[in-house]
Design a protein around this motif. Structure first.
Motif, mmCIF file in Angstrom:
data_model
loop_
_atom_site.group_PDB
_atom_site.id
_atom_site.type_symbol
_atom_site.label_atom_id
_atom_site.label_comp_id
_atom_site.label_asym_id
_atom_site.label_seq_id
_atom_site.Cartn_x
_atom_site.Cartn_y
_atom_site.Cartn_z
ATOM 1 N N ASP A 242 0.808 -1.225 -0.080
ATOM 2 C CA ASP A 242 -0.127 -0.050 -0.066
ATOM 3 C C ASP A 242 0.731 1.389 -0.020
ATOM 4 O O ASP A 242 0.433 2.418 -0.192
ATOM 5 N N ASN A 243 2.078 1.224 0.291
ATOM 6 C CA ASN A 243 2.920 2.493 0.710
ATOM 7 C C ASN A 243 4.176 2.180 -0.024
ATOM 8 O O ASN A 243 4.922 3.043 0.491
ATOM 9 N N PHE A 244 4.576 1.240 -0.736
ATOM 10 C CA PHE A 244 5.867 1.311 -1.384
ATOM 11 C C PHE A 244 6.392 2.445 -1.949
ATOM 12 O O PHE A 244 7.520 2.934 -1.664
ATOM 13 N N ASP A 245 5.664 3.058 -2.807
ATOM 14 C CA ASP A 245 5.929 4.247 -3.781
ATOM 15 C C ASP A 245 6.407 5.327 -2.915
ATOM 16 O O ASP A 245 7.393 6.130 -2.790
ATOM 17 N N ASP A 329 11.036 19.737 -2.409
ATOM 18 C CA ASP A 329 10.428 19.799 -1.165
ATOM 19 C C ASP A 329 9.296 20.368 -0.960
ATOM 20 O O ASP A 329 8.458 20.371 0.058
ATOM 21 N N GLU A 330 8.404 20.946 -2.154
ATOM 22 C CA GLU A 330 7.066 21.515 -2.039
ATOM 23 C C GLU A 330 6.250 20.358 -2.846
ATOM 24 O O GLU A 330 6.472 19.680 -3.899
ATOM 25 N N GLU A 331 5.054 20.348 -2.528
ATOM 26 C CA GLU A 331 3.828 19.379 -3.024
ATOM 27 C C GLU A 331 3.809 19.971 -4.635
ATOM 28 O O GLU A 331 3.696 21.152 -4.694
ATOM 29 N N PHE A 332 3.668 19.203 -5.634
ATOM 30 C CA PHE A 332 3.188 19.397 -6.838
ATOM 31 C C PHE A 332 2.161 18.710 -7.571
ATOM 32 O O PHE A 332 1.943 17.451 -6.988
ATOM 33 N N ASP A 333 1.324 19.139 -8.524
ATOM 34 C CA ASP A 333 0.511 18.366 -9.117
ATOM 35 C C ASP A 333 1.293 17.368 -10.092
ATOM 36 O O ASP A 333 1.995 17.806 -10.841
ATOM 37 N N SER A 334 0.630 16.044 -10.030
ATOM 38 C CA SER A 334 1.224 15.064 -10.987
ATOM 39 C C SER A 334 0.136 14.054 -11.521
ATOM 40 O O SER A 334 -0.836 13.915 -10.764
ATOM 41 N N ILE A 335 0.286 13.396 -12.573
ATOM 42 C CA ILE A 335 -0.708 12.327 -13.011
ATOM 43 C C ILE A 335 0.055 11.067 -12.642
ATOM 44 O O ILE A 335 1.221 10.614 -12.903
ATOM 45 N N GLN A 336 -0.499 10.233 -11.740
ATOM 46 C CA GLN A 336 0.157 9.054 -11.375
ATOM 47 C C GLN A 336 -1.039 8.273 -10.804
ATOM 48 O O GLN A 336 -2.079 8.480 -10.560
ATOM 49 N N THR A 337 -0.722 6.726 -10.782
ATOM 50 C CA THR A 337 -1.879 5.897 -10.448
ATOM 51 C C THR A 337 -2.015 5.899 -8.959
ATOM 52 O O THR A 337 -1.373 6.456 -8.161
ATOM 53 N N VAL A 338 -3.135 5.520 -8.419
ATOM 54 C CA VAL A 338 -3.626 5.846 -6.951
ATOM 55 C C VAL A 338 -4.206 4.709 -6.462
ATOM 56 O O VAL A 338 -4.693 4.539 -4.996
ATOM 57 N N ASP A 339 -4.072 3.302 -7.112
ATOM 58 C CA ASP A 339 -4.275 2.158 -6.545
ATOM 59 C C ASP A 339 -3.368 1.291 -6.066
ATOM 60 O O ASP A 339 -2.127 1.513 -6.774
ATOM 61 N N PRO A 340 -3.315 0.423 -5.385
ATOM 62 C CA PRO A 340 -2.347 -0.302 -5.015
ATOM 63 C C PRO A 340 -1.464 -1.218 -6.113
ATOM 64 O O PRO A 340 -0.233 -1.419 -5.941
ATOM 65 N N GLU A 341 -2.271 -1.633 -7.041
ATOM 66 C CA GLU A 341 -1.725 -2.282 -8.040
ATOM 67 C C GLU A 341 -1.305 -1.506 -9.457
ATOM 68 O O GLU A 341 -0.679 -2.074 -10.525
ATOM 69 N N ARG A 342 -1.337 -0.279 -9.060
ATOM 70 C CA ARG A 342 -0.751 0.742 -10.165
ATOM 71 C C ARG A 342 -1.728 0.473 -11.495
ATOM 72 O O ARG A 342 -0.724 0.823 -12.394
ATOM 73 N N ASN A 343 -3.044 0.506 -11.549
ATOM 74 C CA ASN A 343 -3.845 0.353 -12.653
ATOM 75 C C ASN A 343 -4.406 1.630 -12.876
ATOM 76 O O ASN A 343 -4.734 1.811 -14.065
ATOM 77 N N VAL A 344 -4.989 2.164 -11.843
ATOM 78 C CA VAL A 344 -6.095 3.149 -11.987
ATOM 79 C C VAL A 344 -5.320 4.723 -12.101
ATOM 80 O O VAL A 344 -4.764 5.102 -10.831
ATOM 81 N N ILE A 345 -5.797 5.245 -12.786
ATOM 82 C CA ILE A 345 -5.754 7.028 -12.924
ATOM 83 C C ILE A 345 -7.196 7.353 -13.126
ATOM 84 O O ILE A 345 -7.459 7.353 -14.408
#
Length: 474
Positions: A242-245, A329-345
């Motif tokens: 759940d938190n590897f990345d 150091d600051e949060e930024f917007d990005s497009i990345q998967t949101v599920d544990p299996e890295r399938n869903v955007i």
């Protein structure tokens, strides 16, 4: 992806009459789809070809089949599994060769419009790059559309949405392409750029390139002395599927080591395949007991036999995982998967009914990819087996494996999945070297790895001349 794989496979047969193909998230080589440089790449429960054949087959649901026909299919798939088990995670020409379509690039006689999501963690982006290389070798016309999505088609009828491709409907682009190559319509389809890519920092912006290949590389080298030791103790590292990345991109642990550049003063655009060079050795682990394998991801009994020496007859899958991350150091917007299996955007609707289909067909919603707000973004990743130091970019180089001996160093050249990504000013690049990745870990093993810090060097293809930089342990 099966509909993306089949046209490329057919094209490499040289069959007469084929004018063009439009492979979407297609597979160029089945070995490197499921494995990577001697290591497991794909999800645990789908590692056997027999499972994929069953999962993607409709014949099992054919009510006209006799019991004997069903039994014959099951027997075939069981034999397929037994042959794969003998290979372990290494490349075997007899078993994997027929699915290595790129080997027959010289037979290609058609054009191609190649489509791939840069955030596809199902069919790896290496697959589209190998397809591009095959068409380069063939001398045939090809164009490439790269979007920021996961394992999708830019128009998704089953989900009632589509994304615009540089302001155009995707289906209109495909229509123009097929109209030109099948019906000879002069609509300038062949004048599309060789590469059209959606930007990671602004999805409304698309950039064109005359070639996927770049003329420049940037080196990132670690000057730190000493060694780094990483192990496979998930609990001590506080790491899970759940938190590897989240953990590995932002901090070093007993399982992971980060090597980070200083913030860039100007934007840097990566285009192609990053190669990480390291010297590493097995530090500790009970090889006689297969490093005490555990089934942490509930794989079936047969699948669990992959990578076990008593089945394949050799030491196998002593894995390291490598991540290339954009960190700030600051949060930024990005497009990345949101599920544990890295399938869903997730997507957000920007215009209901905005994708017009014409006639009496219902329109689809025009959508954009939802963004997340974090201090990191995993750009690309790779897996490699320490038992395969000869393994390189080409899948067939992962044929030969060795038996690791504690303290015996080997040189490794680890090729991350292809990417196109722009790092913004003020951001840094981080190379993360880990042991196991819990998301796709088939066999959890107990071992540790030692890495010479000053051997860590990443060669990064970039679109313009860029100064080399230093990696610091953080």
């Amino acid at each position: 992806s099966y509909a993306g794989t089949m046209p490329f496979a057919v094209a490499t047969t040289g069959v007469e009459g084929l004018k063009t193909i439009v492979p979407v998230a297609g597979i160029s080589d089945w070995y490197s789809q499921q494995n990577m440089q001697g290591a497991q790449r794909y999800w645990p429960k789908e590692m056997l070809n027999s499972y994929l054949a069953y999962y993607c087959s409709s014949r099992y649901h054919d009510e006209t089949l006799s019991e004997k026909q069903l039994d014959d299919m099951a027997a075939f798939h069981h034999e397929l599994s037994l042959r794969q088990l003998k290979c372990g995670f290494d490349y075997d020409a007899k078993f994997w060769g027929s699915g290595n379509y790129r080997l027959h690039a010289d037979k290609i006689r058609c054009s191609a419009l190649i489509v791939q999501g840069l955030n596809d963690e199902n069919v790896s982006t290496k697959q589209f790059e190998m397809m591009v290389k095959a068409f380069q070798k063939s001398g045939q016309t090809y164009k490439t559309i790269l979007h920021q999505g996961p394992h999708i088609t830019p128009t998704m009828p089953n989900k009632n949405y589509g994304i615009l491709i540089d302001g155009k409907f995707y289906d209109d682009i495909v229509n123009e392409w097929i109209s030109h190559y099948l019906y000879g319509v002069e609509n300038h389809a062949e004048e599309m750029p060789e590469v059209l890519v959606q930007m990671n920092y602004d999805q409304k912006k698309w950039e064109a390139s005359d070639s996927w290949d770049t003329d420049h590389t940037m080196k990132m080298e670690c000057t730190g002395k000493g060694v780094t030791v990483i192990d496979t103790d998930w609990e001590r590292a506080g790491i899970s599927a759940d938190n590897f990345d989240d953990v590995t991109a932002q901090t070093s642990t007993n399982m992971t080591q980060r090597f980070v550049t200083a913030p860039f003063e100007e934007s840097v655009t990566i285009q192609g395949t990053v190669c990480l060079n390291i010297k590493a050795a097995l530090k500790d682990g009970d090889a006689a007991a297969d490093f005490h394998p555990e089934n942490r991801n509930d794989a079936d009994t047969l699948t669990m036999q992959l990578g076990v020496s008593k089945v394949s007859g050799k030491m196998d899958d002593i894995e390291i995982a490598v991540l290339l991350c954009d960190v700030c150091d600051e949060e930024f917007d990005s497009i990345q998967t949101v599920d544990p299996e890295r399938n869903v955007i997730p997507v957000v609707t920007v215009k209901e009914g905005g994708i017009v289909n014409g006639g009496d067909l219902p329109a689809f919603n025009e959508a954009e990819f939802a963004t997340v707000h974090k201090k990191y973004r995993v750009i690309t990743r790779a897996f490699a087996d320490l038992c395969n130091p000869e393994a390189g970019y080409e899948p067939e180089t992962a044929t030969n494996s060795i038996e690791l001996k504690k303290g015996e160093y080997h040189d490794y050249h680890i090729y991350l999945n292809a990417t196109r990504y722009t790092v913004q000013p003020g951001h840094s690049l981080a190379i993360v070297i880990a042991t196991e990745d819990p998301v796709n870990c088939l066999i959890h093993k107990t071992y540790s790895v030692e890495i010479e810090n000053n051997s860590v060097c990443a060669v990064v293809p970039v679109t313009k001349a860029t100064k080399d930089c230093t990696l610091n342990l953080k």
